[in-house]
Write a protein that holds these residues in place. Structure first.
Motif, PDB file in Angstrom:
ATOM      1  N   PHE A  35      27.338  40.897  46.464  1.00 30.60           N
ATOM      2  CA  PHE A  35      27.534  41.413  45.420  1.00 30.60           C
ATOM      3  C   PHE A  35      27.914  40.548  44.533  1.00 30.60           C
ATOM      4  O   PHE A  35      28.480  39.323  44.616  1.00 30.60           O
ATOM      5  N   TYR A  37      30.901  40.896  41.340  1.00 29.26           N
ATOM      6  CA  TYR A  37      31.825  41.599  40.547  1.00 29.26           C
ATOM      7  C   TYR A  37      32.251  40.690  39.244  1.00 29.26           C
ATOM      8  O   TYR A  37      32.105  39.561  39.254  1.00 29.26           O
ATOM      9  N   GLN A  39      35.275  40.521  36.322  1.00 32.83           N
ATOM     10  CA  GLN A  39      36.693  41.031  35.597  1.00 32.83           C
ATOM     11  C   GLN A  39      36.701  40.247  34.335  1.00 32.83           C
ATOM     12  O   GLN A  39      36.976  39.179  34.090  1.00 32.83           O
ATOM     13  N   SER A  44      40.763  44.843  36.064  1.00 34.75           N
ATOM     14  CA  SER A  44      40.531  44.351  37.487  1.00 34.75           C
ATOM     15  C   SER A  44      39.169  44.193  37.646  1.00 34.75           C
ATOM     16  O   SER A  44      38.225  44.684  36.849  1.00 34.75           O
ATOM     17  N   PRO A  45      38.793  43.725  38.934  1.00 32.90           N
ATOM     18  CA  PRO A  45      37.290  43.544  39.097  1.00 32.90           C
ATOM     19  C   PRO A  45      36.537  44.847  39.214  1.00 32.90           C
ATOM     20  O   PRO A  45      37.051  45.480  39.911  1.00 32.90           O
ATOM     21  N   LEU A  47      32.513  46.220  40.098  1.00 32.09           N
ATOM     22  CA  LEU A  47      30.982  45.770  40.429  1.00 32.09           C
ATOM     23  C   LEU A  47      30.100  45.920  39.409  1.00 32.09           C
ATOM     24  O   LEU A  47      29.927  46.649  38.339  1.00 32.09           O
ATOM     25  N   LYS A  50      24.659  44.663  43.418  1.00 31.90           N
ATOM     26  CA  LYS A  50      24.613  44.259  44.694  1.00 31.90           C
ATOM     27  C   LYS A  50      23.257  44.398  45.261  1.00 31.90           C
ATOM     28  O   LYS A  50      22.093  44.845  44.797  1.00 31.90           O
ATOM     29  N   SER A  51      23.153  43.614  46.522  1.00 37.61           N
ATOM     30  CA  SER A  51      21.821  43.759  47.183  1.00 37.61           C
ATOM     31  C   SER A  51      21.659  43.363  48.503  1.00 37.61           C
ATOM     32  O   SER A  51      23.025  42.707  49.087  1.00 37.61           O
ATOM     33  N   LEU A  88      35.321  36.777  33.910  1.00 37.17           N
ATOM     34  CA  LEU A  88      35.354  35.988  35.274  1.00 37.17           C
ATOM     35  C   LEU A  88      34.412  36.816  36.194  1.00 37.17           C
ATOM     36  O   LEU A  88      34.610  37.980  36.350  1.00 37.17           O
ATOM     37  N   TYR A  90      32.686  37.030  39.794  1.00 39.14           N
ATOM     38  CA  TYR A  90      32.963  36.672  41.469  1.00 39.14           C
ATOM     39  C   TYR A  90      31.617  37.018  42.314  1.00 39.14           C
ATOM     40  O   TYR A  90      31.148  38.253  42.127  1.00 39.14           O
ATOM     41  N   SER A  94      29.923  40.775  52.056  1.00 38.01           N
ATOM     42  CA  SER A  94      30.674  41.920  52.811  1.00 38.01           C
ATOM     43  C   SER A  94      30.689  41.350  54.408  1.00 38.01           C
ATOM     44  O   SER A  94      29.576  41.047  54.724  1.00 38.01           O
ATOM     45  N   GLN A 102      35.166  44.441  54.788  1.00 41.39           N
ATOM     46  CA  GLN A 102      35.952  43.585  53.784  1.00 41.39           C
ATOM     47  C   GLN A 102      35.009  42.813  52.994  1.00 41.39           C
ATOM     48  O   GLN A 102      33.910  42.098  53.570  1.00 41.39           O
ATOM     49  N   LEU A 103      35.422  42.408  51.657  1.00 43.51           N
ATOM     50  CA  LEU A 103      34.659  41.343  50.861  1.00 43.51           C
ATOM     51  C   LEU A 103      35.459  40.031  50.954  1.00 43.51           C
ATOM     52  O   LEU A 103      36.670  39.906  50.989  1.00 43.51           O
ATOM     53  N   PHE A 105      35.023  36.627  48.842  1.00 42.45           N
ATOM     54  CA  PHE A 105      34.893  36.381  47.367  1.00 42.45           C
ATOM     55  C   PHE A 105      34.820  34.697  47.322  1.00 42.45           C
ATOM     56  O   PHE A 105      35.421  34.127  47.988  1.00 42.45           O
ATOM     57  N   SER A 107      35.032  31.376  44.745  1.00 43.69           N
ATOM     58  CA  SER A 107      36.076  31.089  43.812  1.00 43.69           C
ATOM     59  C   SER A 107      36.009  31.626  42.344  1.00 43.69           C
ATOM     60  O   SER A 107      37.065  31.404  41.487  1.00 43.69           O
TER      61      SER A 107
ATOM     62  N   TYR B  33      42.338  48.475  51.105  1.00 39.61           N
ATOM     63  CA  TYR B  33      42.472  47.006  51.191  1.00 39.61           C
ATOM     64  C   TYR B  33      43.614  46.588  50.185  1.00 39.61           C
ATOM     65  O   TYR B  33      43.807  47.081  49.065  1.00 39.61           O
ATOM     66  N   TYR B  35      44.350  42.786  48.307  1.00 41.46           N
ATOM     67  CA  TYR B  35      43.933  41.363  47.888  1.00 41.46           C
ATOM     68  C   TYR B  35      44.902  40.737  47.182  1.00 41.46           C
ATOM     69  O   TYR B  35      45.650  41.381  46.329  1.00 41.46           O
ATOM     70  N   LEU B  42      41.907  32.560  42.671  1.00 42.87           N
ATOM     71  CA  LEU B  42      41.266  32.953  43.839  1.00 42.87           C
ATOM     72  C   LEU B  42      41.558  34.365  44.336  1.00 42.87           C
ATOM     73  O   LEU B  42      42.952  34.871  44.477  1.00 42.87           O
ATOM     74  N   TYR B  99      27.650  48.771  52.418  1.00 42.47           N
ATOM     75  CA  TYR B  99      27.026  48.504  51.072  1.00 42.47           C
ATOM     76  C   TYR B  99      27.629  49.340  49.958  1.00 42.47           C
ATOM     77  O   TYR B  99      27.395  49.097  48.808  1.00 42.47           O
ATOM     78  N   GLU B 101      30.285  50.264  47.229  1.00 42.42           N
ATOM     79  CA  GLU B 101      31.100  49.620  46.234  1.00 42.42           C
ATOM     80  C   GLU B 101      32.661  49.763  46.420  1.00 42.42           C
ATOM     81  O   GLU B 101      33.280  50.573  46.960  1.00 42.42           O
ATOM     82  N   GLN B 102      33.603  48.779  46.289  1.00 37.54           N
ATOM     83  CA  GLN B 102      34.999  48.632  46.422  1.00 37.54           C
ATOM     84  C   GLN B 102      35.373  48.794  44.908  1.00 37.54           C
ATOM     85  O   GLN B 102      35.098  48.283  43.910  1.00 37.54           O
ATOM     86  N   PHE B 104      38.650  48.888  42.516  1.00 38.28           N
ATOM     87  CA  PHE B 104      40.115  48.152  42.404  1.00 38.28           C
ATOM     88  C   PHE B 104      40.964  48.881  41.689  1.00 38.28           C
ATOM     89  O   PHE B 104      40.603  49.519  40.486  1.00 38.28           O
ATOM     90  N   GLY B 105      42.414  48.706  42.116  1.00 41.58           N
ATOM     91  CA  GLY B 105      43.550  49.359  41.172  1.00 41.58           C
ATOM     92  C   GLY B 105      43.709  48.221  40.084  1.00 41.58           C
ATOM     93  O   GLY B 105      43.277  47.016  40.162  1.00 41.58           O
TER      94      GLY B 105
END
Lengths: 115, 113
Positions: A35, A37, A39, A44-45, A47, A50-51, A88, A90, A94, A102-103, A105, A107, B33, B35, B42, B99, B101-102, B104-105
């Motif tokens: 993915f 993402y 930001q 917030s980040p 999407l 994706k692939s 930014l 990322y 997955s 979970q993802l 990421f 840096s 989740y 994060y 990071l 696959y 999408e997540q 985010f808040g």
């Protein structure tokens, strides 16, 4: 464990020039899900694209990326940068400990597009 | 509009205090989740929660604990905060699909003095 590497922390370029942000990954899975993402400042980040298909180009909002399993890469590209692309970025993988998907990421790469 | 909601937006506290952050999603997702995004941007997974199963990242200090009342809510409690806990805490959700999408808040920014 699984990991994602983004070699450039900061990328600055002039509007209209091509963009390429690098992403490589390490995983134990033979069918990874990758993915990108994005930001923007004070957001917030979200999407970008994706692939999971090897050697197939995926595109969204002018950006594109191709998953290459042979080189474990998923670089993000755009033919012509716009000021609004400053953000930014990322790259993420997955991961699935106990079915959580979970993802993981990288840096992040801060892209700044100058006029 | 459905989304992922987090409260508070900001919280400033002193070392040793207990804090709690809330997260609610109205997307009908079954996995949530937490994060942590630190000052260097990071972004690291802390917890995953689905079907009442909690997955904890092994690097998360024990003073952190998630709390869930149902699949739409996943709160985060920090007992006795430390200066290194200063960060933005992002809640996310997705359907249980490798696959998917997540989403985010907006995040909760914690500052520990």
């Amino acid at each position: 464990g699984d990991s994602v590497t983004q070699t450039e922390g900061l990328v600055t370029l002039t509007e209209g020039l091509p963009v390429m942000l690098n992403c490589t990954y390490q995983t134990i899975y033979s069918n990874p899900f990758l993915f990108w993402y994005v930001q923007h400042l004070n957001e917030s980040p979200r999407l970008l694209l994706k692939s999971f298909t090897d050697n197939k180009r995926t595109e969204h909002q002018g950006f594109h990326a191709t998953l290459h399993k042979s080189s474990s890469s998923f670089h993000l590209q755009k033919s012509s940068a716009q000021l609004s692309d400053s953000a930014l970025y990322y790259c993420a993988l997955s991961d699935c400990p106990s079915g959580s998907w979970q993802l993981i990421f990288g840096s992040g790469t801060q892209l700044t597009v100058m006029p | 509009e459905t989304a992922v909601f987090q409260t508070p937006n900001y919280h400033v506290t002193q070392v040793g205090n207990e804090v709690s952050f809330n997260c609610k999603q109205t997307l009908g997702h079954d996995t949530m989740y937490w994060y942590k995004q630190d000052s260097k941007k990071l972004l690291k997974i802390m917890f995953s929660y689905n079907n009442k199963q909690l997955i904890v990242n092994e690097t998360v200090p024990r003073r952190f604990s998630p709390q869930s009342s149902d699949k739409a809510h996943l709160n985060l409690r920090i007992k006795s905060v430390e200066p290194e806990d200063s960060a933005v805490y992002l809640c996310a959700s997705r359907v249980q699909d490798n696959y998917a999408e997540q989403f985010f808040g907006p995040g909760t920014r914690l500052t520990v003095l």
